[in-house]
Write an enzyme that holds these catalytic residues in place. Structure first.
Site, PDB file in Angstrom:
ATOM      1  N   GLU A 119      -6.272  -6.258   4.182  1.00  0.00           N
ATOM      2  CA  GLU A 119      -6.858  -7.784   3.341  1.00  0.00           C
ATOM      3  C   GLU A 119      -7.697  -7.488   2.390  1.00  0.00           C
ATOM      4  OE1 GLU A 119      -3.497  -9.437   3.475  1.00  0.00           O
ATOM      5  OE2 GLU A 119      -5.163 -10.815   2.740  1.00  0.00           O
ATOM      6  N   THR A 167       0.742  -1.228   0.057  1.00  0.00           N
ATOM      7  CA  THR A 167      -0.229   0.106  -0.039  1.00  0.00           C
ATOM      8  C   THR A 167       0.701   1.324  -0.057  1.00  0.00           C
ATOM      9  OG1 THR A 167      -1.572  -1.105   1.213  1.00  0.00           O
ATOM     10  CG2 THR A 167      -1.689   1.106   1.278  1.00  0.00           C
ATOM     11  N   GLY A 218       2.831  -3.115   8.288  1.00  0.00           N
ATOM     12  CA  GLY A 218       2.848  -3.288   9.727  1.00  0.00           C
ATOM     13  C   GLY A 218       4.340  -3.826   9.947  1.00  0.00           C
TER      14      GLY A 218
HETATM   15  C1  LIG Z   1      -4.361  -2.081  10.453  1.00  0.00           C
HETATM   16  C2  LIG Z   1      -3.799  -2.006   8.973  1.00  0.00           C
HETATM   17  C3  LIG Z   1      -2.835  -2.624   8.602  1.00  0.00           C
HETATM   18  C4  LIG Z   1      -2.346  -2.473   7.158  1.00  0.00           C
HETATM   19  N1  LIG Z   1      -1.249  -3.523   7.159  1.00  0.00           N
HETATM   20  C5  LIG Z   1      -0.750  -3.297   5.801  1.00  0.00           C
HETATM   21  C6  LIG Z   1       0.428  -3.839   5.297  1.00  0.00           C
HETATM   22  O1  LIG Z   1       1.128  -4.635   6.284  1.00  0.00           O
HETATM   23  N2  LIG Z   1       0.969  -3.877   4.198  1.00  0.00           N
HETATM   24  C7  LIG Z   1       0.253  -2.972   3.347  1.00  0.00           C
HETATM   25  O2  LIG Z   1       0.562  -2.947   2.210  1.00  0.00           O
HETATM   26  N3  LIG Z   1      -0.804  -2.423   3.572  1.00  0.00           N
HETATM   27  C8  LIG Z   1      -1.329  -2.604   4.922  1.00  0.00           C
HETATM   28  N4  LIG Z   1      -2.439  -1.918   4.956  1.00  0.00           N
HETATM   29  C9  LIG Z   1      -3.143  -0.917   3.861  1.00  0.00           C
HETATM   30  C10 LIG Z   1      -4.620  -1.777   3.636  1.00  0.00           C
HETATM   31  O3  LIG Z   1      -4.440  -2.758   2.987  1.00  0.00           O
HETATM   32  C11 LIG Z   1      -5.234  -0.681   2.639  1.00  0.00           C
HETATM   33  O4  LIG Z   1      -5.621   0.393   3.587  1.00  0.00           O
HETATM   34  C12 LIG Z   1      -6.507  -1.182   2.148  1.00  0.00           C
HETATM   35  O5  LIG Z   1      -6.272  -2.312   1.060  1.00  0.00           O
HETATM   36  C13 LIG Z   1      -7.609  -0.466   1.578  1.00  0.00           C
HETATM   37  O6  LIG Z   1      -7.005   0.346   0.557  1.00  0.00           O
HETATM   38  P1  LIG Z   1      -7.017   2.073   0.565  1.00  0.00           P
HETATM   39  O7  LIG Z   1      -6.603   2.627   1.726  1.00  0.00           O
HETATM   40  O8  LIG Z   1      -6.709   2.403  -0.621  1.00  0.00           O
HETATM   41  O9  LIG Z   1      -8.690   2.509   0.461  1.00  0.00           O
HETATM   42  P2  LIG Z   1      -9.495   2.926  -0.787  1.00  0.00           P
HETATM   43  O10 LIG Z   1      -9.444   1.803  -1.778  1.00  0.00           O
HETATM   44  O11 LIG Z   1      -8.813   4.293  -0.797  1.00  0.00           O
HETATM   45  O12 LIG Z   1     -10.848   3.067  -0.140  1.00  0.00           O
HETATM   46  C14 LIG Z   1     -11.699   4.393  -0.109  1.00  0.00           C
HETATM   47  C15 LIG Z   1     -13.151   4.051  -0.427  1.00  0.00           C
HETATM   48  O13 LIG Z   1     -13.284   3.935  -1.565  1.00  0.00           O
HETATM   49  C16 LIG Z   1     -13.832   2.763  -1.989  1.00  0.00           C
HETATM   50  N5  LIG Z   1     -13.527   2.019  -3.348  1.00  0.00           N
HETATM   51  C17 LIG Z   1     -12.457   1.751  -3.661  1.00  0.00           C
HETATM   52  N6  LIG Z   1     -12.125   1.138  -4.857  1.00  0.00           N
HETATM   53  C18 LIG Z   1     -13.449   0.819  -5.197  1.00  0.00           C
HETATM   54  C19 LIG Z   1     -13.989   0.080  -6.277  1.00  0.00           C
HETATM   55  N7  LIG Z   1     -13.340  -0.576  -7.191  1.00  0.00           N
HETATM   56  N8  LIG Z   1     -15.472  -0.085  -6.257  1.00  0.00           N
HETATM   57  C20 LIG Z   1     -16.043   0.423  -5.408  1.00  0.00           C
HETATM   58  N9  LIG Z   1     -15.490   1.418  -4.159  1.00  0.00           N
HETATM   59  C21 LIG Z   1     -14.301   1.470  -4.243  1.00  0.00           C
HETATM   60  C22 LIG Z   1     -13.818   1.772  -0.794  1.00  0.00           C
HETATM   61  O14 LIG Z   1     -14.934   0.941  -0.568  1.00  0.00           O
HETATM   62  C23 LIG Z   1     -13.731   2.831   0.281  1.00  0.00           C
HETATM   63  O15 LIG Z   1     -15.216   3.003   0.726  1.00  0.00           O
HETATM   64  C24 LIG Z   1      -2.958  -1.891   6.237  1.00  0.00           C
HETATM   65  C25 LIG Z   1      -4.166  -0.921   6.651  1.00  0.00           C
HETATM   66  C26 LIG Z   1      -4.623  -0.984   8.159  1.00  0.00           C
HETATM   67  C27 LIG Z   1      -5.764  -0.125   8.341  1.00  0.00           C
END
Ligand SMILES: Cc1cc2nc3c(=O)[nH]c(=O)nc-3n(C[C@H](O)[C@H](O)[C@H](O)COP(=O)(O)OP(=O)(O)OC[C@H]3O[C@@H](n4cnc5c(N)ncnc54)[C@H](O)[C@@H]3O)c2cc1C
Ligand SMILES: *[C@@H]1O[C@H](CO)[C@@H](O)[C@H](O)[C@H]1NC(C)=O
Ligand SMILES: *[C@@H]1O[C@H](CO)[C@@H](O)[C@H](O)[C@H]1NC(C)=O
Ligand SMILES: *[C@@H]1O[C@H](CO)[C@@H](O)[C@H](O)[C@H]1NC(C)=O
Ligand SMILES: *[C@@H]1O[C@H](CO)[C@@H](O)[C@H](O)[C@H]1NC(C)=O
Ligand SMILES: *[C@@H]1O[C@H](CO)[C@@H](O)[C@H](O)[C@H]1NC(C)=O
Ligand SMILES: CC(=O)N[C@H]1CO[C@H](CO)[C@@H](O)[C@@H]1O
Length: 657
Positions: free
Chosen positions: A420, A137, A176
């Site tokens: 995930e 991410t 993480g």
């Molecule tokens: C506690 C925690 C631990 C984590 N650990 C790791 C890690 O170890 N390694 C790592 O790489 N990442 C990690 N992450 C990151 C995590 O994997 C991402 O935050 C997650 O995949 C969501 O992606 P985003 O933040 O880009 O959300 P976004 O995709 O920006 O989501 C924002 C909104 O947009 C909507 N949306 C996005 N795309 C679509 C679509 N195609 N259709 C409809 N709606 C959509 C979503 O539903 C949501 O409502 C971690 C996150 C957390 C909170």
């Protein structure tokens, strides 16, 4: 609580054994729990009063002790059953570090690395000679992988990759163990050779010096700051400025870059999807369902101890559990814990069966399994975290105190809705598969979790009594019918829109709200069906079977209650039948109520694990609350900052010099 335990009408130990998957499993789990609880170095201490920094440091300390002292002492290895199944999630939970190192970094190395690469890095990782994170991410992108901006450009002359974050949004953000612990990253970056882009590839990147732990040249790394939860984890940021790594650090099981820059792909490895399924099943059970079980244990025990108000005027105060509204808040979630626990188990079993088929080169089961795991991930994590919040409020004022233990449980469970695979994105992935199935059902026989789509008979429910709605076969039929019909309706809308000339991406967007609901209906159907058929096959005593049947019916009926509109709209239930179902749900609350404490005792969470003043086994709530408050850092001195601020600036009195 002892009085309450006297009226439980089934054998709690028997149910615990069933929950654990057999008496032997319970024995092993308790053996591990004993080892942990009798070791003051790892035993969960009062975490409620610790600061974020203390939680992180304590997590690292505990984890180092585990791996370097406790494991060798007990003769366990990181992959022995005691460790894999029991101590990590069940007995230490979140209060440890290196979760991503052990749970993601190492499995991904195994999925993406060639045999030589695995031979090189795996022993180092297992010995903690290198500590890894999984850095996918970025600040600007998580869900949409093709949007990731970090590049790995091949330098033919030096036979190296140059890793670079072109702008601030390209920084890795969230991984993480990254901020302060890791010295290596399994990093996803856009591969570029001779100006041509080849998509996301995994690279092994050293980020800190192995002796001084200082960031290497070109690397800026740190902790992203406080979050809703996950205090023990140093989720981090990572900026790479023209960082050079050897060509051999492209993890090349699936694709390779030859020294002269030739790009070669190998047979695509479906195993990566397989391991995602496994990870999801584990995460759901350990992070969402067990969290719901803990919150149920706390809220049920507390509701039995907490007395408030008279139900009958003039009579003594009653425990708040005696209020029907309170039972409606608590008992459906106790039921949910049981039914979703077994649905997660089913997902794991289905994964295991799939890996056996895969050994015979049969991967036909993968799409169904992948869709099911995505849908389960989203629906179960959402149901559990919503449930925990309702349980927290059911504890009144003390539920808002960290002393209840529930805020910490909720704050980590709710993260499961995001990591995930963000839940909505997961739901839509599952929906894509379901739409494909319904469009093919006339010509292809569906199997596994979608087999119920084969039956397209139109009908209505014939039940006309309250007791009829406690029958599991009746409830299963309700859920299958509703799931199939909402899917048909959504698929029809989709094809209608495209037939009238709308571009398919647009038609998908216009149908996505319905499609999300379709998956919720499909997955609740899966959960109810799995549990109902599991009970039929289960060999156990009559009282236990009885109580499991009641739990299954209660879960199903409370889901019907929450989505009555759907059941009416598809025409399977009439308004009168919805009333009957509702009455059946209320009757079940009273049936289950006397067993409430037994049902949560059967989860067998130790007081150490619950970390709750409200939910301990003995029910001594008030003593614990007062002892807890005394530990508040603000109470260290009788008078706190009175002189500096309140006395001089507020009240305006001068110190008597
Ligand atoms: C506690 C925690 C631990 C984590 N650990 C790791 C890690 O170890 N390694 C790592 O790489 N990442 C990690 N992450 C990151 C995590 O994997 C991402 O935050 C997650 O995949 C969501 O992606 P985003 O933040 O880009 O959300 P976004 O995709 O920006 O989501 C924002 C909104 O947009 C909507 N949306 C996005 N795309 C679509 C679509 N195609 N259709 C409809 N709606 C959509 C979503 O539903 C949501 O409502 C971690 C996150 C957390 C909170
Ligand atoms: C590059 O090297 C590979 C072997 O490593 C060889 O098969 C290929 O022909 C070479 N390509 C060019 C353009 O030299
Ligand atoms: C109380 O618990 C929540 C949830 O874990 C946490 O975010 C918060 O920091 C805690 N408050 C204190 C003062 O420890
Ligand atoms: C098909 O569904 C109908 C209505 O839900 C039900 O009555 C019938 O028993 C089902 N048939 C089979 C073979 O499952
Ligand atoms: C998706 O649908 C919403 C709601 O109708 C609309 O606002 C949005 O512009 C649509 N997006 C695309 C890419 O068509
Ligand atoms: C669901 O249950 C609540 C209370 O138990 C009740 O008030 C409500 O009418 C029910 N909803 C439906 C749609 O039946
Ligand atoms: C009145 C009271 O209970 N004070 C306590 C405040 O907190 C410290 C420790 O943090 C205790 O030692 C005091 O007894």
């Amino acid at each position: 609580l002892e009085k309450e335990r006297g009226q439980v009408n089934f054998n709690v130990e028997e149910l615990t054994n069933i929950y654990d998957g057999g008496a032997e499993e319970t024995k092993l789990r308790r053996k591990v729990a004993d080892v942990i609880q009798n070791d003051p170095e790892v035993r969960c201490k009062d975490i409620g009063m610790m600061t974020r920094e203390e939680r992180y440091i304590d997590g690292v300390r505990r984890c180092v002790y585990l791996y370097k002292v406790l494991l060798p002492r007990e003769g366990w290895t990181p992959v022995s059953k005691e460790v894999k199944d029991y101590f990590k999630y069940r007995n230490i939970g979140k209060e440890r570090s290196f979760g991503v190192h052990a749970g993601v970094f190492i499995p991904c190395l195994l999925s993406f690395g060639s045999d030589e690469q695995i031979a090189k890095w795996l022993p180092l990782a297992m010995q903690f000679q290198i500590i890894g994170t999984y850095a996918q991410t970025e600040m600007g992108h998580g869900t949409f992988l093709r949007g990731l901006q970090t590049t790995a450009t091949y330098d033919k002359k030096n036979k190296e990759f140059v890793i670079n974050c072109p702008e601030i949004s390209a920084m890795k953000w969230w991984p993480g163990d990254l901020g302060k612990s890791a010295n290596h990253a399994l990093l996803m970056a856009q591969l570029v050779i001779d100006g041509k882009k080849y998509g996301m590839h995994p690279f092994m990147v050293q980020i800190r010096d192995l002796t001084t732990h200082m960031p290497l040249p070109g690397i800026t790394v740190g902790d992203i700051g406080n979050k809703v939860g996950f205090e023990t984890t140093d989720n981090g940021f990572l900026h790479l400025n023209q960082v050079r790594i050897p060509r051999e650090n492209l993890l090349c099981k699936n694709a390779e870059v030859k020294p002269n820059g030739t790009y070669l792909t190998k047979a695509s490895d479906k195993m990566v999807y397989g391991s995602m399924v496994r990870l999801r099943a584990i995460i759901l059970e350990s992070e969402a369902v067990s969290a719901l079980g803990k919150a149920c244990t706390i809220a049920v025990r507390y509701s039995l101890v907490r007395c408030q108000g008279e139900l009958e005027p003039g009579k003594p105060e009653v425990s708040v559990m005696e209020y029907m509204t309170q039972q409606k808040k608590l008992l459906p979630y106790v039921a949910m814990t049981y039914v979703t626990h077994f649905a997660c188990l089913k997902l794991s079993n289905q994964y295991n069966a799939f890996t056996r088929e895969m050994d015979n080169n049969d991967i036909s089961g993968l799409p169904e399994l992948h869709a099911l795991s995505a849908g389960m991930k989203a629906v179960v994590s959402e149901q559990c975290s919503d449930g925990i919040e309702i349980l927290r409020k059911s504890c009144g004022g003390h539920g808002y105190s960290n002393a209840s233990g529930i805020p910490i449980i909720w704050s980590s469970a709710v993260a499961c809705c995001t990591y995930e695979g963000e839940n909505t994105v997961m739901l839509l992935q599952c929906a894509r598969y379901l739409v494909k199935c319904i469009n093919q059902v006339q010509t292809t026989r569906m199997v596994g979790s979608v087999a119920y789509l084969n039956n397209m008979t139109q009908s209505t429910c014939h039940v006309d009594s309250v007791s009829g709605f406690k029958q599991l076969d009746v409830l299963v039929a309700c859920f299958q019918y509703r799931a199939r019909e909402v899917l048909k309706t959504a698929a029809l809308k989709l094809s209608h829109l495209t037939k009238h000339g709308m571009a398919s991406y647009n038609a998908w967007n216009q149908s996505s709200v319905e499609l999300v609901n379709v998956v919720k209906a499909h997955i609740t159907q899966f959960i109810v069906t799995t549990f109902a058929s599991g009970i039929t096959e289960l060999e156990c005593t009559k009282p236990v079977k009885n109580v499991l049947q009641q739990l299954c019916a209660l879960y199903a009926l409370s889901c019907i209650n929450a989505s009555t509109g759907d059941f009416l709209k598809v025409g399977y239930l009439s308004p009168r039948q919805c009333d009957l179902a509702h009455e059946a749900e209320l009757e079940l609350l009273s049936c289950i109520r006397p067993n409430a404490v037994g049902l949560v005792d059967a989860f067998d969470f130790s007081d150490d694990l619950l970390q709750s003043c409200l939910g301990a086994y003995d029910g001594n709530v008030y003593e614990r609350l007062f002892a807890w408050a005394k530990k508040s850092p603000l109470n260290k001195t009788e008078v706190t900052i009175y002189q500096q601020y309140i006395q001089i600036r507020l009240i305006g009195r001068r110190k008597a010099f």
